[in-house]
Scaffold this motif. Structure first.
Motif, PDB file in Angstrom:
ATOM      1  N   MET A 205       0.771  -1.303  -0.036  1.00  0.00           N
ATOM      2  CA  MET A 205      -0.016  -0.009  -0.341  1.00  0.00           C
ATOM      3  C   MET A 205       0.855   1.117   0.005  1.00  0.00           C
ATOM      4  O   MET A 205       1.880   1.400   0.765  1.00  0.00           O
ATOM      5  N   LYS A 206       0.569   2.393  -0.786  1.00  0.00           N
ATOM      6  CA  LYS A 206       1.374   3.437  -0.810  1.00  0.00           C
ATOM      7  C   LYS A 206       1.216   4.225   0.412  1.00  0.00           C
ATOM      8  O   LYS A 206      -0.193   4.373   0.850  1.00  0.00           O
ATOM      9  N   PRO A 207       2.016   4.691   0.887  1.00  0.00           N
ATOM     10  CA  PRO A 207       1.917   5.545   2.197  1.00  0.00           C
ATOM     11  C   PRO A 207       1.384   6.987   1.993  1.00  0.00           C
ATOM     12  O   PRO A 207       1.207   7.395   0.899  1.00  0.00           O
ATOM     13  N   TYR A 208       0.466   7.412   2.875  1.00  0.00           N
ATOM     14  CA  TYR A 208      -0.113   8.755   2.641  1.00  0.00           C
ATOM     15  C   TYR A 208       0.359   9.608   4.082  1.00  0.00           C
ATOM     16  O   TYR A 208       0.585   9.013   5.048  1.00  0.00           O
ATOM     17  N   GLY A 209       0.306  10.919   3.692  1.00  0.00           N
ATOM     18  CA  GLY A 209       0.509  11.675   4.929  1.00  0.00           C
ATOM     19  C   GLY A 209      -0.482  12.781   5.165  1.00  0.00           C
ATOM     20  O   GLY A 209      -2.009  12.348   4.691  1.00  0.00           O
ATOM     21  N   ARG A 210      -0.252  13.880   5.819  1.00  0.00           N
ATOM     22  CA  ARG A 210      -1.397  14.823   6.191  1.00  0.00           C
ATOM     23  C   ARG A 210      -2.038  15.538   4.827  1.00  0.00           C
ATOM     24  O   ARG A 210      -3.308  15.788   4.809  1.00  0.00           O
ATOM     25  N   ARG A 211      -0.942  15.679   3.955  1.00  0.00           N
ATOM     26  CA  ARG A 211      -1.779  16.333   2.645  1.00  0.00           C
ATOM     27  C   ARG A 211      -2.525  15.508   2.173  1.00  0.00           C
ATOM     28  O   ARG A 211      -3.828  15.843   1.638  1.00  0.00           O
ATOM     29  N   GLU A 212      -2.348  14.038   1.936  1.00  0.00           N
ATOM     30  CA  GLU A 212      -3.298  13.042   1.095  1.00  0.00           C
ATOM     31  C   GLU A 212      -4.565  12.887   2.282  1.00  0.00           C
ATOM     32  O   GLU A 212      -5.671  12.797   1.700  1.00  0.00           O
ATOM     33  N   VAL A 213      -4.429  13.162   3.554  1.00  0.00           N
ATOM     34  CA  VAL A 213      -5.716  12.976   4.396  1.00  0.00           C
ATOM     35  C   VAL A 213      -6.704  14.013   4.049  1.00  0.00           C
ATOM     36  O   VAL A 213      -7.809  14.055   3.825  1.00  0.00           O
ATOM     37  N   ARG A 214      -5.933  15.334   3.809  1.00  0.00           N
ATOM     38  CA  ARG A 214      -6.904  16.574   3.775  1.00  0.00           C
ATOM     39  C   ARG A 214      -7.416  16.380   2.412  1.00  0.00           C
ATOM     40  O   ARG A 214      -8.553  16.824   2.077  1.00  0.00           O
ATOM     41  N   GLU A 215      -6.788  15.966   1.282  1.00  0.00           N
ATOM     42  CA  GLU A 215      -7.321  15.790  -0.083  1.00  0.00           C
ATOM     43  C   GLU A 215      -8.578  14.690   0.135  1.00  0.00           C
ATOM     44  O   GLU A 215      -9.552  14.889  -0.626  1.00  0.00           O
ATOM     45  N   ALA A 216      -8.310  13.538   0.921  1.00  0.00           N
ATOM     46  CA  ALA A 216      -9.455  12.646   0.855  1.00  0.00           C
ATOM     47  C   ALA A 216     -10.585  13.317   1.755  1.00  0.00           C
ATOM     48  O   ALA A 216     -11.852  12.946   1.325  1.00  0.00           O
ATOM     49  N   VAL A 217     -10.635  13.976   2.704  1.00  0.00           N
ATOM     50  CA  VAL A 217     -11.827  14.476   3.346  1.00  0.00           C
ATOM     51  C   VAL A 217     -12.354  15.693   2.359  1.00  0.00           C
ATOM     52  O   VAL A 217     -13.493  15.719   2.248  1.00  0.00           O
ATOM     53  N   ALA A 218     -11.586  16.410   1.717  1.00  0.00           N
ATOM     54  CA  ALA A 218     -11.813  17.439   0.723  1.00  0.00           C
ATOM     55  C   ALA A 218     -12.877  16.658  -0.115  1.00  0.00           C
ATOM     56  O   ALA A 218     -13.896  16.978  -0.613  1.00  0.00           O
ATOM     57  N   TYR A 219     -12.423  15.290  -0.968  1.00  0.00           N
ATOM     58  CA  TYR A 219     -12.847  14.917  -1.831  1.00  0.00           C
ATOM     59  C   TYR A 219     -14.363  14.018  -1.297  1.00  0.00           C
ATOM     60  O   TYR A 219     -15.319  14.433  -2.085  1.00  0.00           O
ATOM     61  N   TRP A 220     -14.625  13.497  -0.232  1.00  0.00           N
ATOM     62  CA  TRP A 220     -15.596  12.982   0.401  1.00  0.00           C
ATOM     63  C   TRP A 220     -16.464  14.141   1.004  1.00  0.00           C
ATOM     64  O   TRP A 220     -17.619  13.821   0.807  1.00  0.00           O
ATOM     65  N   ARG A 221     -16.242  15.304   1.329  1.00  0.00           N
ATOM     66  CA  ARG A 221     -16.914  16.403   1.657  1.00  0.00           C
ATOM     67  C   ARG A 221     -17.894  16.890   0.571  1.00  0.00           C
ATOM     68  O   ARG A 221     -19.026  17.070   0.520  1.00  0.00           O
ATOM     69  N   ARG A 222     -17.151  17.014  -0.536  1.00  0.00           N
ATOM     70  CA  ARG A 222     -17.816  17.224  -1.845  1.00  0.00           C
ATOM     71  C   ARG A 222     -18.711  16.336  -2.459  1.00  0.00           C
ATOM     72  O   ARG A 222     -19.964  16.565  -2.860  1.00  0.00           O
ATOM     73  N   GLU A 223     -18.137  14.949  -2.450  1.00  0.00           N
ATOM     74  CA  GLU A 223     -19.118  14.116  -3.089  1.00  0.00           C
ATOM     75  C   GLU A 223     -20.252  13.735  -2.115  1.00  0.00           C
ATOM     76  O   GLU A 223     -21.082  13.363  -2.999  1.00  0.00           O
ATOM     77  N   LEU A 224     -20.089  13.816  -0.938  1.00  0.00           N
ATOM     78  CA  LEU A 224     -21.038  13.504  -0.023  1.00  0.00           C
ATOM     79  C   LEU A 224     -22.166  14.452   0.376  1.00  0.00           C
ATOM     80  O   LEU A 224     -23.112  14.403   0.944  1.00  0.00           O
ATOM     81  N   GLY A 225     -21.756  16.004  -0.213  1.00  0.00           N
ATOM     82  CA  GLY A 225     -22.614  16.962   0.036  1.00  0.00           C
ATOM     83  C   GLY A 225     -22.483  17.620   1.294  1.00  0.00           C
ATOM     84  O   GLY A 225     -23.493  18.042   1.786  1.00  0.00           O
ATOM     85  N   PHE A 226     -21.288  17.551   1.955  1.00  0.00           N
ATOM     86  CA  PHE A 226     -21.241  18.138   3.174  1.00  0.00           C
ATOM     87  C   PHE A 226     -20.423  19.633   3.023  1.00  0.00           C
ATOM     88  O   PHE A 226     -19.568  20.043   3.936  1.00  0.00           O
ATOM     89  N   THR A 227     -20.524  20.386   1.888  1.00  0.00           N
ATOM     90  CA  THR A 227     -20.065  21.386   1.570  1.00  0.00           C
ATOM     91  C   THR A 227     -20.276  22.520   2.391  1.00  0.00           C
ATOM     92  O   THR A 227     -19.724  23.757   2.610  1.00  0.00           O
ATOM     93  N   ASP A 228     -21.368  22.591   3.018  1.00  0.00           N
ATOM     94  CA  ASP A 228     -22.005  23.667   3.897  1.00  0.00           C
ATOM     95  C   ASP A 228     -21.858  23.273   5.509  1.00  0.00           C
ATOM     96  O   ASP A 228     -22.061  24.242   6.219  1.00  0.00           O
ATOM     97  N   TRP A 229     -20.855  22.295   5.638  1.00  0.00           N
ATOM     98  CA  TRP A 229     -20.329  22.070   7.045  1.00  0.00           C
ATOM     99  C   TRP A 229     -18.981  22.560   7.173  1.00  0.00           C
ATOM    100  O   TRP A 229     -18.236  22.702   6.229  1.00  0.00           O
ATOM    101  N   THR A 230     -18.679  23.148   8.398  1.00  0.00           N
ATOM    102  CA  THR A 230     -17.319  23.269   8.957  1.00  0.00           C
ATOM    103  C   THR A 230     -16.927  22.104   9.101  1.00  0.00           C
ATOM    104  O   THR A 230     -17.186  21.479  10.080  1.00  0.00           O
ATOM    105  N   VAL A 231     -15.586  21.760   8.364  1.00  0.00           N
ATOM    106  CA  VAL A 231     -14.914  20.616   8.870  1.00  0.00           C
ATOM    107  C   VAL A 231     -13.592  20.826   9.116  1.00  0.00           C
ATOM    108  O   VAL A 231     -12.685  21.544   8.664  1.00  0.00           O
ATOM    109  N   ARG A 232     -13.215  20.244  10.148  1.00  0.00           N
ATOM    110  CA  ARG A 232     -11.741  20.456  10.725  1.00  0.00           C
ATOM    111  C   ARG A 232     -10.887  19.129  10.709  1.00  0.00           C
ATOM    112  O   ARG A 232     -11.717  17.976  10.955  1.00  0.00           O
ATOM    113  N   VAL A 233      -9.944  19.224  10.437  1.00  0.00           N
ATOM    114  CA  VAL A 233      -9.017  17.796  10.563  1.00  0.00           C
ATOM    115  C   VAL A 233      -7.818  17.983  11.421  1.00  0.00           C
ATOM    116  O   VAL A 233      -7.101  19.170  11.522  1.00  0.00           O
TER     117      VAL A 233
END
Length: 125
Positions: A1-29
């Motif tokens: 498995m390819k390692p991931y770091g903080r940047r990739e986590v933030r990208e994954a959170v942004a991806y699911w936030r957009r795709e699942l429709g939580f763009t009107d939520w304040t999301v902290r990581v």
């Protein structure tokens, strides 16, 4: 498995936030060492959520990033119901409280599987 770091986590959170429709939520990581690999703390009435990640534990467990982040987002639709159940069980009945916790986690996992089946992530890191 390819390692991931903080940047990739933030990208994954942004991806699911957009795709699942939580763009009107304040999301902290947040990143820190803790007992769990990941946690979700939400206040749905204010549309706020904090996801906390222990990257070392996630790597040690072999967690796939996009799957784990989808799981954390899957907590949000059941949050109020889980909080109500925990309040009702309260400190009066720790056995029921634990049962409600298990039910909430199994429901969240079922939602995670539906999300991933209906909308596969762009990567499986």
């Amino acid at each position: 498995m390819k390692p991931y770091g903080r940047r990739e986590v933030r990208e994954a959170v942004a991806y699911w936030r957009r795709e699942l429709g939580f763009t009107d939520w304040t999301v902290r990581v947040v990143f820190r060492r803790m007992a769990d690999r990941t946690t979700c703390e939400a206040m749905p009435e204010y549309k706020e959520v904090t996801f906390t990640f222990d990257l070392a534990k996630m790597h040690a467990n072999g967690d796939k990033l996009y799957r784990q982040v989808a799981h954390e987002f899957a907590h949000l639709p059941v949050w109020d119901l889980a909080e109500f159940a925990q309040t009702e069980a309260g400190h009066r009945d720790p056995v029921k409280a634990r049962l409600f916790e298990k039910l909430e986690e199994s429901t969240t996992t079922a939602l995670e599987h539906l999300i991933l089946r209906l909308h596969p992530p762009p990567t499986d890191i």
